[in-house]
Scaffold this motif. Sequence first.
Motif, PDB file in Angstrom:
ATOM      1  N   ASP A  20       0.809  -1.222   0.000  1.00  0.00           N
ATOM      2  CA  ASP A  20       0.000   0.000   0.000  1.00  0.00           C
ATOM      3  C   ASP A  20       0.843   1.272   0.000  1.00  0.00           C
ATOM      4  O   ASP A  20       0.572   2.203  -0.759  1.00  0.00           O
ATOM      5  N   HIS A  21       1.862   1.334   0.843  1.00  0.00           N
ATOM      6  CA  HIS A  21       2.668   2.561   0.923  1.00  0.00           C
ATOM      7  C   HIS A  21       3.469   2.801  -0.364  1.00  0.00           C
ATOM      8  O   HIS A  21       3.711   3.938  -0.745  1.00  0.00           O
ATOM      9  N   VAL A  22       3.847   1.732  -1.067  1.00  0.00           N
ATOM     10  CA  VAL A  22       4.566   1.877  -2.339  1.00  0.00           C
ATOM     11  C   VAL A  22       3.605   2.373  -3.420  1.00  0.00           C
ATOM     12  O   VAL A  22       3.938   3.263  -4.209  1.00  0.00           O
ATOM     13  N   LEU A  23       2.391   1.837  -3.422  1.00  0.00           N
ATOM     14  CA  LEU A  23       1.360   2.283  -4.369  1.00  0.00           C
ATOM     15  C   LEU A  23       1.056   3.768  -4.171  1.00  0.00           C
ATOM     16  O   LEU A  23       0.981   4.537  -5.137  1.00  0.00           O
ATOM     17  N   VAL A  24       0.905   4.180  -2.927  1.00  0.00           N
ATOM     18  CA  VAL A  24       0.631   5.588  -2.614  1.00  0.00           C
ATOM     19  C   VAL A  24       1.780   6.468  -3.104  1.00  0.00           C
ATOM     20  O   VAL A  24       1.568   7.503  -3.735  1.00  0.00           O
ATOM     21  N   GLU A  25       3.002   6.051  -2.836  1.00  0.00           N
ATOM     22  CA  GLU A  25       4.169   6.851  -3.231  1.00  0.00           C
ATOM     23  C   GLU A  25       4.280   6.959  -4.752  1.00  0.00           C
ATOM     24  O   GLU A  25       4.524   8.035  -5.292  1.00  0.00           O
ATOM     25  N   MET A  26       4.090   5.851  -5.460  1.00  0.00           N
ATOM     26  CA  MET A  26       4.163   5.885  -6.925  1.00  0.00           C
ATOM     27  C   MET A  26       3.054   6.761  -7.513  1.00  0.00           C
ATOM     28  O   MET A  26       3.291   7.529  -8.443  1.00  0.00           O
ATOM     29  N   SER A  27       1.866   6.643  -6.953  1.00  0.00           N
ATOM     30  CA  SER A  27       0.741   7.449  -7.441  1.00  0.00           C
ATOM     31  C   SER A  27       0.954   8.928  -7.146  1.00  0.00           C
ATOM     32  O   SER A  27       0.652   9.792  -7.965  1.00  0.00           O
ATOM     33  N   LYS A  28       1.487   9.212  -5.976  1.00  0.00           N
ATOM     34  CA  LYS A  28       1.741  10.597  -5.557  1.00  0.00           C
ATOM     35  C   LYS A  28       2.646  11.324  -6.557  1.00  0.00           C
ATOM     36  O   LYS A  28       2.477  12.515  -6.811  1.00  0.00           O
ATOM     37  N   PHE A  29       3.585  10.601  -7.142  1.00  0.00           N
ATOM     38  CA  PHE A  29       4.528  11.210  -8.079  1.00  0.00           C
ATOM     39  C   PHE A  29       4.162  10.968  -9.543  1.00  0.00           C
ATOM     40  O   PHE A  29       4.960  11.218 -10.435  1.00  0.00           O
TER      41      PHE A  29
END
Length: 191
Positions: free
Chosen positions: A143-152
């Motif tokens: 989840d935290h990797v998905l959020v980070e990739m989406s954020k950028f």
Amino acid sequence: MHTLEPYFNWRHLYVASEDPQSPFFGYQNSEVHFTDQIYNFLIHPQWDNIDSETLFLKVIYVDYTDGFAVIELMGEWNDLLHNDIMTLKRGVIELMIEEGITKYILICENLLNFHADLDADDYYDEWQDELEDGWIAVLNLRDHVLVEMSKFGIDQYLVMGGTLNDISWRTRHPKQLFEKIDELVMKRLSI
């Protein structure tokens, strides 16, 4: 981390080190010696080194007829410090594109972190442009990797999240997995 090994139940179907068209043709993995590490943690010797300090992978299946590859990732995808997208693109993906691979399934459940570099978009954009009718699908991100990739904004180049984040891929034959992912990706792209 030394106990996390790449998926091996498809080895009777495909082995990258035995494929003359593979970027890893002739690559030798140690069966017993731990040769690589991420930071201070040893990793299983079956992961393939792509000259990144933190990102390792295993090409676990390639089908040249249908033009797809299944690649399992391990470690930390760090564009900020190590420009991992450039390393992956130049050292692996470009060689696979030359062999007609235009659809990529990235298994990311062992991808522990992602660090973006705002200037690294060029490599993602270039990869996507070179695929013509192809795509890059990312499965089972934390989840935290998905959020980070989406954020950028990485999700504008890679199809990720939603049902792709809960795929039971180990229970399928690689061609069945490809057909399922292709169906899901095409639905998303047609919306």
